[in-house]
Design a protein around this motif. Structure first.
Motif, PDB file in Angstrom:
ATOM      1  N   MET A 141       0.736  -1.118   0.066  1.00 31.93           N
ATOM      2  CA  MET A 141       0.114  -0.098   0.039  1.00 31.93           C
ATOM      3  C   MET A 141       0.946   1.308  -0.013  1.00 31.93           C
ATOM      4  SD  MET A 141      -2.906   1.054   2.799  1.00 31.93           S
ATOM      5  CE  MET A 141      -4.391  -0.070   2.625  1.00 31.93           C
ATOM      6  N   ALA A 142       1.301   1.720  -1.272  1.00 32.25           N
ATOM      7  CA  ALA A 142       2.189   3.005  -1.394  1.00 32.25           C
ATOM      8  C   ALA A 142       3.189   3.058  -0.404  1.00 32.25           C
ATOM      9  CB  ALA A 142       1.085   4.248  -1.346  1.00 32.25           C
ATOM     10  N   GLY A 143       3.949   1.830   0.015  1.00 35.49           N
ATOM     11  CA  GLY A 143       5.045   2.341   0.894  1.00 35.49           C
ATOM     12  C   GLY A 143       4.756   1.953   2.136  1.00 35.49           C
ATOM     13  N   VAL A 160      -1.827  11.973   2.836  1.00 35.99           N
ATOM     14  CA  VAL A 160      -2.698  13.321   2.645  1.00 35.99           C
ATOM     15  C   VAL A 160      -2.118  14.026   1.654  1.00 35.99           C
ATOM     16  CG1 VAL A 160      -3.607  13.653   5.040  1.00 35.99           C
ATOM     17  CG2 VAL A 160      -1.229  14.478   4.593  1.00 35.99           C
ATOM     18  N   LYS A 161      -2.687  14.988   0.854  1.00 28.22           N
ATOM     19  CA  LYS A 161      -2.254  15.679  -0.330  1.00 28.22           C
ATOM     20  C   LYS A 161      -2.540  17.148   0.042  1.00 28.22           C
ATOM     21  CE  LYS A 161      -3.186  16.575  -5.112  1.00 28.22           C
ATOM     22  NZ  LYS A 161      -4.104  16.396  -5.864  1.00 28.22           N
ATOM     23  N   THR A 209       2.956  10.383   2.787  1.00 24.82           N
ATOM     24  CA  THR A 209       2.398   9.257   3.325  1.00 24.82           C
ATOM     25  C   THR A 209       2.653   9.345   4.892  1.00 24.82           C
ATOM     26  OG1 THR A 209       4.508   8.118   3.255  1.00 24.82           O
ATOM     27  CG2 THR A 209       3.166   7.844   1.150  1.00 24.82           C
ATOM     28  N   TRP A 210       2.112   8.476   5.781  1.00 21.47           N
ATOM     29  CA  TRP A 210       2.231   8.489   7.269  1.00 21.47           C
ATOM     30  C   TRP A 210       3.788   8.511   7.280  1.00 21.47           C
ATOM     31  CZ3 TRP A 210      -1.782  10.881   7.011  1.00 21.47           C
ATOM     32  CH2 TRP A 210      -3.084  10.224   6.895  1.00 21.47           C
ATOM     33  N   TYR A 268       6.294  10.996   9.145  1.00 27.75           N
ATOM     34  CA  TYR A 268       7.029  10.700  10.470  1.00 27.75           C
ATOM     35  C   TYR A 268       8.425  10.861  10.172  1.00 27.75           C
ATOM     36  CZ  TYR A 268       7.742   7.854  14.605  1.00 27.75           C
ATOM     37  OH  TYR A 268       8.094   7.437  15.959  1.00 27.75           O
ATOM     38  N   PHE A 269       8.958  10.583   9.055  1.00 25.29           N
ATOM     39  CA  PHE A 269      10.162  10.817   8.707  1.00 25.29           C
ATOM     40  C   PHE A 269      10.783  12.343   8.958  1.00 25.29           C
ATOM     41  CE2 PHE A 269      13.031  12.417   5.204  1.00 25.29           C
ATOM     42  CZ  PHE A 269      14.324  11.921   5.690  1.00 25.29           C
TER      43      PHE A 269
END
Length: 139
Positions: free
Chosen positions: A1-3, A79-80, A93-94, A98-99
């Motif tokens: 799922m998208a990384g 989110v975009k 991406t989440w 986080y990164f």
């Protein structure tokens, strides 16, 4: 799922603070971050910013006062945001948020080093890519 990896913490809260220009995000592992909009914009994961491969990154400038006009969810993994300068092609991406949150001190230093190496001021207006240097994305 998208990384999105199984062990990636998921957001439990996400607040856009327009006045202070930060995205406040709390994760399921207890981590809380306040990520400046400028940092998000400068490190947008879009091809417009990252390029199509190593060494093709486009140094972003003049983003200190950028705002987030809108932020929309993308599935259950990202989110975009639509930034006030019109940039809206980055999917955060989440894992990437986080990164950004956990590494923001190092990322700010890296950004300042890149500006200094290029001899460009942080608040200098963006210079459009030279003809032929575009990857076909709207700027």
């Amino acid at each position: 799922m998208a990384g999105l990896k199984k062990e990636t913490p998921t957001p439990e809260s996400l607040t856009v603070h327009g006045q202070s220009r930060v995205l406040e995000i709390g994760f399921s592992d207890g981590a809380q971050f306040r990520i400046p909009f400028e940092l998000m914009r400068v490190y947008s994961p879009s091809a417009e910013v990252q390029g199509h491969g190593p060494g093709q990154e486009v140094l972003q400038t003049g983003k200190r006062d950028v705002a987030i006009d809108e932020i929309e969810p993308v599935g259950n993994y990202a989110v975009k945001p639509t930034f006030s300068d019109g940039h809206a092609s980055g999917l955060f991406t989440w894992e990437y948020l986080y990164f950004l949150g956990s590494e923001q001190d190092a990322l700010w230093q890296q950004y300042e080093d890149r500006l200094q190496a290029a001899g460009i001021e942080r608040d200098a207006p963006m210079v459009e890519a030279a003809a032929g240097g575009s990857c076909g994305h709207k700027h």
